[in-house]
Each structure stands twice: as structure tokens, then as C-alpha cells.
Design an enzyme around this catalytic site. Structure first.
Site, PDB file in Angstrom:
ATOM      1  CE1 TYR A 137      44.072  39.362  42.335  1.00 50.80           C
ATOM      2  CE2 TYR A 137      45.524  40.429  41.094  1.00 50.80           C
ATOM      3  CZ  TYR A 137      45.478  39.524  42.018  1.00 50.80           C
ATOM      4  OH  TYR A 137      46.556  38.893  42.642  1.00 50.80           O
ATOM      5  CE  LYS A 152      49.746  39.456  43.740  1.00 50.11           C
ATOM      6  NZ  LYS A 152      50.853  38.574  44.703  1.00 50.11           N
TER       7      LYS A 152
END
Length: 254
Positions: free
Chosen positions: A153, A160
Site C-alpha cells: 500500500y 490515508k
């Protein structure tokens, strides 16, 4: 009477009918809301997907990196509704170099794009819609748990984490306008966004086994329902919160 009866909502990020945003729009209409969508790039595709909703809504072009689009958003949305009670931020993008185990080699240019689209746009969208939210309301963003360093990720995880922080500051500054700001942190789902992540199969293989409630990688309805709850009047004193819809994985040890 539906959960969102009479509410006016702006929903971003409807790319396919498998997206969380599509299910938010669908369920919102079923619960009595009036919906306006935004699209980026191929508007004809978004308009075609919009026709699969119970009542095809208007679609407005929005590139969150385009200042003119943001500056005119309130007027363009206002041509279809006389105000907004809720906004759904379902926007995220990172160049391929930001994902897939390339963390140490990613350039600032690519990282800045990921942060602009996936993080800063949350503030940009909320501020652009503020003139239409004179009676208060709710802003809900879609998140992926940023408390851990997840495999593959990489810089999207950093984006995020920024989104989670930005939501708290927005909650602080928009509270005086009667606007609640919250996030829904969904588990991994087989959406268009997930398909763009190299190595996404690592999540697919491990998540369902780790989740106490189990996890269906193809079912976006639970995350969409959480969004609807936060958009409704049933959370009148909740802001700056992250609601995890991940089968319980966030609460488990390694």
C-alpha cells in the site's frame, strides 16, 4: 419515511457499479435522498453507470486538482438542488510508482499527486460545498486503516494517514457551521481502485481469515450502509470519528 428522506447529497467517485460510492448512491436514493454525482475524465462512462441507479441522477464534472472546477462546484450543483445536506468523498489516486513495494524509490512528484488527489481534496471538496450547506449536514470520506504499514500500500497508506488527520481538523473547523466530518475505513474490496494496486492479492488471501466476522471482498454494501448512517440524523453529535467496516480486523493482533 426513509433514513435519508428529503436529504440532498453529493456523491463523488462512482466509476463502476461495484464501487462503494455507487452503493452509497443507490441506497441513499432508496432511503429517500436526492443525489447528484460527480465524475472525472470519461463522463459518459459515469453517466452510463448512473442510469443503473433507481433514479438516474445528474452528473457534474469534477477534477479535484482543477481550481476552476472547485470554484464553480457550488453553482453547478446548485443548478440541480437548492442546497446540500451531505457530501461523500470517494476520491483517491496514486501513480503506480507509489504502490507495490516501491516506497523507497518513489519520487516527490508522484507522491505529491497522491497526496493532492487522495488527501488535500477532502478539504477542497468540503470547502467547495460549504456555500450549499447553510443548514449544516455531514461530510463522509472513505478510508483504509492507516495505523499500520500494510504490504504494497506504501504511499497511499501515507495519503490515508493524512486523510485521517485532515478529517479531524475539518471536524474542528466545520463544527461551527453545524457540519459533521467522519470517515468510514472499509476493509479491502474488489473495486476498480483495488485492481490498480500491485500485489492486492495479499489482502484477498489474508483478510477474510483474520476477520472475526468474516469478510466478503465483493460486498460493498456494509461500507455503504455505514456511510448512510453517518449522513443521517442518527449521529447528531459524532464528528472527527473513524468507523471501521472491515469485519473486525483493525481490532485484532497480528
Amino acid at each position: 419515511m426513509g433514513l435519508l428522506d428529503g436529504k440532498r447529497l453529493l456523491v463523488t467517485g462512482v466509476l463502476t457499479d461495484s464501487s462503494i460510492a455507487f452503493n452509497v448512491a443507490r441506497l441513499a436514493q432508496e432511503e429517500g435522498a436526492q443525489v447528484v454525482l460527480t465524475g472525472f475524465g470519461r463522463l459518459s462512462l459515469v453517466e452510463r453507470i448512473a442510469k443503473r441507479l433507481p433514479e438516474p441522477p445528474p452528473v457534474i464534472e469534477l477534477d479535484v486538482q482543477n481550481t476552476e472546477h472547485l470554484d464553480t462546484l457550488a453553482d453547478r450543483v446548485g443548478a440541480h438542488v437548492d442546497g446540500l445536506d451531505g457530501v461523500v468523498h470517494s476520491i483517491g489516486f496514486a501513480p503506480q510508482t507509489c504502490l507495490g513495494g516501491n516506497f523507497l524509490n518513489t519520487s516527490w512528484e508522484d507522491v505529491s499527486t497522491a497526496l493532492h488527489v487522495s488527501t488535500f481534496s477532502f478539504k477542497s471538496l468540503a470547502v467547495a460545498c460549504l456555500p450549499l450547506m447553510k443548514e449544516g449536514g455531514a461530510v463522509v470520506g472513505l478510508d483504509f486503516d492507516a495505523t499500520k504499514a500494510w504490504p504494497v500500500y506504501d504511499w497511499m497508506g501515507v495519503a490515508k494517514a493524512g486523510l485521517e488527520s485532515a478529517s479531524r481538523y475539518l471536524a474542528r473547523d466545520l463544527g461551527r457551521h453545524g457540519i459533521r466530518v467522519n470517515l468510514v475505513a472499509a476493509g479491502p474490496l474488489r473495486t476498480m481502485a483495488a485492481k490498480s494496486i500491485p500485489g492486492f492479492q495479499e489482502f484477498e488471501e489474508s483478510w477474510p481469515a483474520k476477520a472475526p466476522l468474516g469478510w466478503d471482498l465483493a460486498d460493498t454494501a456494509p461500507a455503504a450502509k455505514a456511510c448512510l448512517a453517518l449522513l443521517s440524523d442518527w449521529f447528531p453529535a459524532t464528528t472527527g470519528e473513524i468507523v471501521h467496516v472491515d469485519g473486525g480486523v483493525h481490532a485484532m493482533g497480528a
